[in-house]
Design a protein around this motif. Structure first.
Motif, mmCIF file in Angstrom:
data_model
loop_
_atom_site.group_PDB
_atom_site.id
_atom_site.type_symbol
_atom_site.label_atom_id
_atom_site.label_comp_id
_atom_site.label_asym_id
_atom_site.label_seq_id
_atom_site.Cartn_x
_atom_site.Cartn_y
_atom_site.Cartn_z
ATOM 1 N N ARG A 1 53.806 20.485 -14.311
ATOM 2 C CA ARG A 1 53.004 20.189 -13.379
ATOM 3 C C ARG A 1 53.125 19.004 -12.682
ATOM 4 O O ARG A 1 52.362 18.662 -11.631
ATOM 5 N N GLY B 1 41.672 28.304 -23.522
ATOM 6 C CA GLY B 1 42.210 27.501 -22.119
ATOM 7 C C GLY B 1 40.966 26.666 -21.634
ATOM 8 O O GLY B 1 39.779 26.980 -21.592
ATOM 9 N N THR B 2 41.353 25.548 -21.401
ATOM 10 C CA THR B 2 40.643 24.752 -20.992
ATOM 11 C C THR B 2 40.601 24.256 -19.282
ATOM 12 O O THR B 2 40.448 22.954 -18.913
ATOM 13 N N GLY B 3 41.528 24.960 -18.483
ATOM 14 C CA GLY B 3 41.986 24.613 -17.302
ATOM 15 C C GLY B 3 40.572 24.840 -16.224
ATOM 16 O O GLY B 3 39.536 24.977 -16.765
ATOM 17 N N THR B 4 40.922 24.965 -14.980
ATOM 18 C CA THR B 4 40.050 25.608 -14.144
ATOM 19 C C THR B 4 38.992 26.758 -14.482
ATOM 20 O O THR B 4 37.865 26.572 -14.312
ATOM 21 N N ARG C 1 36.965 26.028 -17.481
ATOM 22 C CA ARG C 1 35.749 25.238 -17.265
ATOM 23 C C ARG C 1 34.569 25.956 -16.961
ATOM 24 O O ARG C 1 33.319 25.765 -16.967
ATOM 25 N N HIS D 1 43.915 20.164 -25.003
ATOM 26 C CA HIS D 1 43.581 18.908 -24.193
ATOM 27 C C HIS D 1 41.983 18.308 -24.333
ATOM 28 O O HIS D 1 41.166 18.963 -23.692
ATOM 29 N N GLY E 1 39.968 18.515 -21.128
ATOM 30 C CA GLY E 1 39.384 20.048 -20.694
ATOM 31 C C GLY E 1 38.661 20.394 -21.537
ATOM 32 O O GLY E 1 37.394 20.941 -21.186
ATOM 33 N N GLY F 1 47.015 28.283 -19.614
ATOM 34 C CA GLY F 1 47.842 28.202 -18.481
ATOM 35 C C GLY F 1 49.418 28.866 -19.057
ATOM 36 O O GLY F 1 49.542 29.209 -20.341
#
Length: 336
Positions: free
Chosen positions: A93, A149-152, A155, A177, A180, A218
Protein backbone atom coordinates in the motif's frame (compact mmCIF):
# COMPACT_ATOMS: atom_id res chain seq x y z
CA UNK A 1 -40.51 19.77 -17.86
CA UNK A 2 -36.95 20.11 -16.57
CA UNK A 3 -34.21 20.10 -19.17
CA UNK A 4 -31.49 17.49 -18.99
CA UNK A 5 -28.28 19.35 -18.11
CA UNK A 6 -26.31 16.95 -20.31
CA UNK A 7 -28.43 17.68 -23.39
CA UNK A 8 -28.50 21.43 -22.87
CA UNK A 9 -24.80 22.13 -23.09
CA UNK A 10 -22.93 24.76 -25.05
CA UNK A 11 -21.74 23.34 -28.33
CA UNK A 12 -18.39 25.06 -28.09
CA UNK A 13 -15.14 23.53 -26.94
CA UNK A 14 -15.60 23.58 -23.17
CA UNK A 15 -15.16 20.42 -21.13
CA UNK A 16 -16.53 19.97 -17.61
CA UNK A 17 -13.91 18.36 -15.36
CA UNK A 18 -15.36 16.57 -12.34
CA UNK A 19 -12.87 15.70 -9.64
CA UNK A 20 -13.07 13.01 -7.01
CA UNK A 21 -14.26 15.55 -4.45
CA UNK A 22 -16.87 16.93 -6.89
CA UNK A 23 -18.38 13.45 -7.16
CA UNK A 24 -17.86 12.15 -3.64
CA UNK A 25 -21.25 13.12 -2.23
CA UNK A 26 -23.43 13.26 -5.34
CA UNK A 27 -26.57 11.42 -4.17
CA UNK A 28 -27.49 8.14 -5.87
CA UNK A 29 -29.10 5.11 -4.25
CA UNK A 30 -27.97 1.49 -4.63
CA UNK A 31 -31.29 0.68 -6.33
CA UNK A 32 -30.69 3.44 -8.90
CA UNK A 33 -27.19 2.14 -9.61
CA UNK A 34 -28.43 -1.43 -10.02
CA UNK A 35 -31.15 -0.25 -12.39
CA UNK A 36 -28.71 1.80 -14.50
CA UNK A 37 -26.29 -1.12 -14.74
CA UNK A 38 -29.03 -3.57 -15.70
CA UNK A 39 -30.27 -1.21 -18.44
CA UNK A 40 -26.74 -1.03 -19.82
CA UNK A 41 -26.52 -4.83 -20.03
CA UNK A 42 -29.94 -5.12 -21.65
CA UNK A 43 -29.01 -2.54 -24.29
CA UNK A 44 -25.80 -4.43 -25.00
CA UNK A 45 -27.63 -7.75 -25.29
CA UNK A 46 -30.11 -6.13 -27.69
CA UNK A 47 -27.28 -4.99 -29.96
CA UNK A 48 -27.90 -1.31 -29.25
CA UNK A 49 -24.51 -0.65 -27.63
CA UNK A 50 -20.89 -1.41 -28.43
CA UNK A 51 -18.27 -2.69 -25.99
CA UNK A 52 -14.97 -3.61 -27.72
CA UNK A 53 -12.42 -5.67 -25.86
CA UNK A 54 -10.18 -3.65 -23.55
CA UNK A 55 -6.55 -2.95 -24.42
CA UNK A 56 -3.79 -3.42 -21.90
CA UNK A 57 -0.08 -2.76 -21.55
CA UNK A 58 2.16 -3.79 -18.66
CA UNK A 59 5.69 -3.15 -17.53
CA UNK A 60 7.71 -6.36 -18.05
CA UNK A 61 8.97 -6.08 -14.49
CA UNK A 62 5.47 -5.95 -13.09
CA UNK A 63 5.64 -2.43 -11.71
CA UNK A 64 2.68 -1.08 -13.67
CA UNK A 65 -0.35 -2.10 -15.71
CA UNK A 66 -2.68 0.08 -17.79
CA UNK A 67 -6.01 -0.45 -19.51
CA UNK A 68 -7.95 1.52 -22.13
CA UNK A 69 -11.66 0.91 -22.75
CA UNK A 70 -13.97 2.40 -25.35
CA UNK A 71 -17.73 2.03 -25.43
CA UNK A 72 -20.94 3.43 -26.87
CA UNK A 73 -24.22 3.37 -24.95
CA UNK A 74 -26.87 3.25 -27.66
CA UNK A 75 -29.81 4.03 -25.38
CA UNK A 76 -28.22 7.01 -23.68
CA UNK A 77 -26.47 8.03 -26.91
CA UNK A 78 -23.21 8.49 -25.06
CA UNK A 79 -19.70 7.53 -26.16
CA UNK A 80 -17.01 7.16 -23.51
CA UNK A 81 -13.35 6.38 -23.10
CA UNK A 82 -12.06 5.01 -19.81
CA UNK A 83 -8.42 4.69 -18.80
CA UNK A 84 -6.91 2.88 -15.84
CA UNK A 85 -3.29 3.05 -14.65
CA UNK A 86 -1.86 1.20 -11.66
CA UNK A 87 1.71 1.71 -10.48
CA UNK A 88 2.66 -0.84 -7.85
CA UNK A 89 6.43 -1.50 -7.79
CA UNK A 90 6.58 -2.71 -4.20
CA UNK A 91 3.25 -4.56 -4.24
CA UNK A 92 2.21 -2.91 -1.00
CA UNK A 93 0.00 0.00 0.00
CA UNK A 94 2.87 2.41 0.61
CA UNK A 95 4.00 2.48 -3.01
CA UNK A 96 0.80 1.73 -4.90
CA UNK A 97 -0.65 4.46 -7.14
CA UNK A 98 -3.91 4.03 -9.02
CA UNK A 99 -5.60 6.50 -11.36
CA UNK A 100 -8.70 5.97 -13.46
CA UNK A 101 -10.72 8.45 -15.52
CA UNK A 102 -13.66 8.39 -17.90
CA UNK A 103 -14.53 10.96 -20.58
CA UNK A 104 -18.12 11.19 -21.83
CA UNK A 105 -19.35 12.57 -25.17
CA UNK A 106 -22.92 13.32 -26.21
CA UNK A 107 -23.51 11.29 -29.38
CA UNK A 108 -26.61 13.30 -30.30
CA UNK A 109 -24.96 16.74 -30.37
CA UNK A 110 -21.28 15.86 -30.68
CA UNK A 111 -20.48 17.87 -27.55
CA UNK A 112 -18.16 16.68 -24.81
CA UNK A 113 -20.02 16.13 -21.54
CA UNK A 114 -17.36 15.65 -18.90
CA UNK A 115 -14.02 14.18 -17.95
CA UNK A 116 -14.36 12.52 -14.57
CA UNK A 117 -12.42 10.76 -11.90
CA UNK A 118 -13.70 7.19 -12.11
CA UNK A 119 -13.04 5.97 -8.58
CA UNK A 120 -16.59 6.35 -7.31
CA UNK A 121 -18.01 5.04 -10.58
CA UNK A 122 -16.10 1.78 -10.13
CA UNK A 123 -16.90 1.64 -6.42
CA UNK A 124 -20.62 1.69 -7.26
CA UNK A 125 -20.72 -0.16 -10.58
CA UNK A 126 -18.91 -3.31 -9.48
CA UNK A 127 -21.12 -4.17 -6.47
CA UNK A 128 -24.21 -3.42 -8.56
CA UNK A 129 -23.03 -5.98 -11.14
CA UNK A 130 -22.39 -8.52 -8.37
CA UNK A 131 -25.91 -7.90 -7.07
CA UNK A 132 -27.39 -8.66 -10.49
CA UNK A 133 -25.23 -11.75 -10.87
CA UNK A 134 -26.43 -13.06 -7.52
CA UNK A 135 -30.05 -12.29 -8.38
CA UNK A 136 -29.75 -14.38 -11.54
CA UNK A 137 -27.75 -17.29 -10.10
CA UNK A 138 -28.87 -17.76 -6.48
CA UNK A 139 -30.98 -20.82 -5.78
CA UNK A 140 -34.58 -20.51 -4.67
CA UNK A 141 -34.81 -19.92 -0.96
CA UNK A 142 -31.32 -18.44 -0.66
CA UNK A 143 -31.14 -16.26 2.44
CA UNK A 144 -27.53 -16.08 3.65
CA UNK A 145 -24.50 -14.24 2.28
CA UNK A 146 -20.86 -14.09 3.34
CA UNK A 147 -18.73 -11.07 2.40
CA UNK A 148 -14.96 -11.51 2.41
CA UNK A 149 -13.00 -8.26 2.46
CA UNK A 150 -13.67 -4.76 3.77
CA UNK A 151 -11.95 -2.52 1.23
CA UNK A 152 -13.75 -0.22 -1.18
CA UNK A 153 -15.62 -3.04 -2.91
CA UNK A 154 -16.47 -4.75 0.37
CA UNK A 155 -17.86 -1.57 1.88
CA UNK A 156 -20.24 -1.05 -1.03
CA UNK A 157 -21.16 -4.69 -1.58
CA UNK A 158 -24.00 -5.31 0.84
CA UNK A 159 -26.20 -2.25 0.14
CA UNK A 160 -26.23 -3.10 -3.56
CA UNK A 161 -26.64 -6.82 -2.89
CA UNK A 162 -29.78 -6.15 -0.84
CA UNK A 163 -31.14 -3.71 -3.42
CA UNK A 164 -31.40 -6.59 -5.89
CA UNK A 165 -31.79 -9.46 -3.40
CA UNK A 166 -33.94 -8.27 -0.47
CA UNK A 167 -34.62 -11.87 0.59
CA UNK A 168 -31.06 -12.21 1.90
CA UNK A 169 -31.56 -11.73 5.64
CA UNK A 170 -28.54 -13.47 7.17
CA UNK A 171 -25.48 -11.37 6.36
CA UNK A 172 -21.94 -12.23 7.44
CA UNK A 173 -18.62 -10.48 6.95
CA UNK A 174 -15.03 -11.53 7.42
CA UNK A 175 -12.24 -8.95 7.55
CA UNK A 176 -8.99 -8.27 9.36
CA UNK A 177 -9.06 -4.46 9.50
CA UNK A 178 -11.21 -2.95 12.29
CA UNK A 179 -11.72 0.30 10.36
CA UNK A 180 -12.86 -1.67 7.33
CA UNK A 181 -15.35 -3.69 9.36
CA UNK A 182 -16.70 -0.48 10.87
CA UNK A 183 -17.09 1.01 7.39
CA UNK A 184 -18.98 -2.06 6.13
CA UNK A 185 -21.39 -1.72 9.06
CA UNK A 186 -21.80 2.02 8.45
CA UNK A 187 -22.51 1.66 4.73
CA UNK A 188 -25.07 -1.06 5.40
CA UNK A 189 -26.75 0.96 8.16
CA UNK A 190 -27.12 3.95 5.82
CA UNK A 191 -28.76 1.87 3.09
CA UNK A 192 -30.68 -0.69 5.16
CA UNK A 193 -30.98 0.43 8.80
CA UNK A 194 -32.77 -2.73 9.92
CA UNK A 195 -30.38 -5.23 8.32
CA UNK A 196 -28.35 -7.40 10.67
CA UNK A 197 -24.69 -8.17 10.01
CA UNK A 198 -22.56 -10.69 11.89
CA UNK A 199 -18.75 -10.54 11.96
CA UNK A 200 -17.30 -14.05 11.61
CA UNK A 201 -13.89 -15.25 12.76
CA UNK A 202 -13.75 -18.37 10.59
CA UNK A 203 -14.61 -17.66 6.93
CA UNK A 204 -14.23 -21.33 6.01
CA UNK A 205 -16.91 -22.44 8.46
CA UNK A 206 -19.12 -19.50 7.47
CA UNK A 207 -18.81 -20.36 3.76
CA UNK A 208 -20.13 -23.86 4.43
CA UNK A 209 -23.40 -22.29 5.63
CA UNK A 210 -23.65 -19.47 3.07
CA UNK A 211 -25.88 -19.45 0.00
CA UNK A 212 -23.83 -16.58 -1.47
CA UNK A 213 -20.13 -15.78 -1.10
CA UNK A 214 -18.78 -12.42 -2.27
CA UNK A 215 -14.97 -12.47 -2.49
CA UNK A 216 -13.85 -8.84 -2.55
CA UNK A 217 -10.60 -9.04 -0.56
CA UNK A 218 -7.36 -7.47 -1.69
CA UNK A 219 -4.35 -9.34 -3.11
CA UNK A 220 -2.72 -9.58 0.31
CA UNK A 221 -5.44 -11.77 1.79
CA UNK A 222 -4.56 -15.17 3.19
CA UNK A 223 -8.09 -16.46 2.60
CA UNK A 224 -8.59 -18.78 -0.38
CA UNK A 225 -11.82 -20.73 -0.20
CA UNK A 226 -11.61 -24.04 -2.05
CA UNK A 227 -14.57 -25.65 -3.80
CA UNK A 228 -14.86 -28.08 -0.87
CA UNK A 229 -15.53 -25.17 1.48
CA UNK A 230 -18.57 -23.98 -0.51
CA UNK A 231 -22.05 -25.25 0.23
CA UNK A 232 -24.05 -27.26 -2.33
CA UNK A 233 -26.27 -24.92 -4.32
CA UNK A 234 -24.19 -21.89 -3.42
CA UNK A 235 -22.97 -19.03 -5.59
CA UNK A 236 -19.38 -17.76 -5.25
CA UNK A 237 -18.71 -14.37 -6.83
CA UNK A 238 -15.11 -13.38 -7.46
CA UNK A 239 -14.58 -9.62 -7.50
CA UNK A 240 -11.10 -9.37 -6.01
CA UNK A 241 -9.48 -12.19 -4.05
CA UNK A 242 -10.61 -14.82 -1.56
CA UNK A 243 -11.39 -17.84 -3.75
CA UNK A 244 -8.96 -20.58 -4.77
CA UNK A 245 -8.80 -21.80 -8.39
CA UNK A 246 -10.70 -24.98 -7.44
CA UNK A 247 -13.81 -22.84 -6.85
CA UNK A 248 -13.78 -22.24 -10.59
CA UNK A 249 -12.31 -25.52 -11.82
CA UNK A 250 -14.75 -27.71 -9.90
CA UNK A 251 -17.86 -25.53 -10.30
CA UNK A 252 -20.95 -27.09 -11.83
CA UNK A 253 -21.62 -23.89 -13.72
CA UNK A 254 -19.58 -20.78 -14.61
CA UNK A 255 -21.18 -17.40 -15.26
CA UNK A 256 -19.26 -14.25 -16.18
CA UNK A 257 -20.02 -10.71 -17.17
CA UNK A 258 -17.75 -11.30 -20.18
CA UNK A 259 -15.96 -14.47 -21.21
CA UNK A 260 -13.40 -12.44 -23.16
CA UNK A 261 -12.54 -10.26 -20.17
CA UNK A 262 -12.32 -13.28 -17.89
CA UNK A 263 -9.81 -14.80 -20.31
CA UNK A 264 -7.81 -11.56 -20.11
CA UNK A 265 -7.88 -10.84 -16.37
CA UNK A 266 -8.68 -14.18 -14.76
CA UNK A 267 -5.42 -15.99 -15.46
CA UNK A 268 -4.67 -16.38 -11.74
CA UNK A 269 -7.59 -18.85 -11.60
CA UNK A 270 -6.20 -21.41 -14.05
CA UNK A 271 -6.46 -25.07 -13.12
CA UNK A 272 -3.67 -27.56 -12.42
CA UNK A 273 -3.29 -28.19 -16.16
CA UNK A 274 -2.64 -24.50 -16.81
CA UNK A 275 -5.93 -23.84 -18.61
CA UNK A 276 -8.77 -21.51 -17.64
CA UNK A 277 -12.21 -23.08 -17.23
CA UNK A 278 -14.63 -21.98 -19.97
CA UNK A 279 -17.70 -19.84 -19.31
CA UNK A 280 -21.16 -21.42 -19.58
CA UNK A 281 -23.20 -18.21 -19.68
CA UNK A 282 -22.65 -14.44 -19.78
CA UNK A 283 -24.74 -11.97 -17.79
CA UNK A 284 -26.21 -9.99 -20.73
CA UNK A 285 -27.64 -13.18 -22.23
CA UNK A 286 -28.83 -14.41 -18.84
CA UNK A 287 -30.74 -11.15 -18.27
CA UNK A 288 -32.51 -11.54 -21.60
CA UNK A 289 -33.18 -15.25 -20.95
CA UNK A 290 -31.23 -16.32 -24.02
CA UNK A 291 -28.86 -18.25 -21.74
CA UNK A 292 -29.43 -20.25 -18.57
CA UNK A 293 -27.51 -19.40 -15.40
CA UNK A 294 -28.68 -22.14 -13.01
CA UNK A 295 -30.06 -25.52 -14.04
CA UNK A 296 -30.58 -27.26 -10.69
CA UNK A 297 -30.91 -26.18 -7.07
CA UNK A 298 -27.83 -28.07 -5.87
CA UNK A 299 -25.34 -26.76 -8.46
CA UNK A 300 -22.33 -24.83 -7.23
CA UNK A 301 -21.99 -21.77 -9.43
CA UNK A 302 -18.80 -19.75 -9.86
CA UNK A 303 -19.31 -16.16 -10.98
CA UNK A 304 -16.61 -13.88 -12.39
CA UNK A 305 -17.32 -10.15 -12.17
CA UNK A 306 -15.00 -8.21 -14.46
CA UNK A 307 -17.35 -5.42 -15.47
CA UNK A 308 -17.94 -3.85 -18.88
CA UNK A 309 -17.18 -0.24 -19.71
CA UNK A 310 -20.86 0.12 -20.64
CA UNK A 311 -21.72 -0.20 -16.96
CA UNK A 312 -19.16 2.49 -16.14
CA UNK A 313 -20.81 4.72 -18.74
CA UNK A 314 -24.25 4.20 -17.21
CA UNK A 315 -23.14 5.10 -13.69
CA UNK A 316 -20.83 7.91 -14.82
CA UNK A 317 -23.62 9.46 -16.89
CA UNK A 318 -25.98 9.43 -13.91
CA UNK A 319 -23.39 10.99 -11.61
CA UNK A 320 -22.34 13.58 -14.20
CA UNK A 321 -25.94 14.66 -14.82
CA UNK A 322 -26.49 15.29 -11.13
CA UNK A 323 -23.13 16.96 -10.57
CA UNK A 324 -23.51 19.30 -13.54
CA UNK A 325 -27.09 20.16 -12.54
CA UNK A 326 -25.69 21.28 -9.19
CA UNK A 327 -23.00 23.38 -10.86
CA UNK A 328 -20.14 21.20 -9.72
CA UNK A 329 -16.82 20.84 -11.49
CA UNK A 330 -14.65 23.16 -13.56
CA UNK A 331 -15.30 24.17 -17.15
CA UNK A 332 -12.03 23.95 -19.08
CA UNK A 333 -11.66 25.50 -22.59
CA UNK A 334 -9.49 22.55 -23.55
CA UNK A 335 -9.65 23.05 -27.31
CA UNK A 336 -9.43 26.86 -27.49
Amino acid sequence: MNEDPLNNRDRGVGLRVLSRSDLADVPISPAEVVRAVEEAYLAFAAGESDNPRKLSVADPGGSSVSYAMLGRDGRRRVVAMKTSYKFDPGHDRSTKRYYTTITLYDDTTGAPIAMMDCARVGALRTPAVSALLVRETARRGAESALLIGTGTQGRNALPHLLAANPQLRKLMVYGTHPEGLAAVHAHLADAAPHALLDVVDDPYAAAAAADVVLATAGPGTEIALESSHLAPGSVAVLVGYGLAPSALVEADRVVATSAAQMALTGTDMVGPDGTLRSVDAELPQVLTRSAVARRTEDEKIFVYNSGLVLTDIAVAHALAARAIAEGRGTEVPLWD
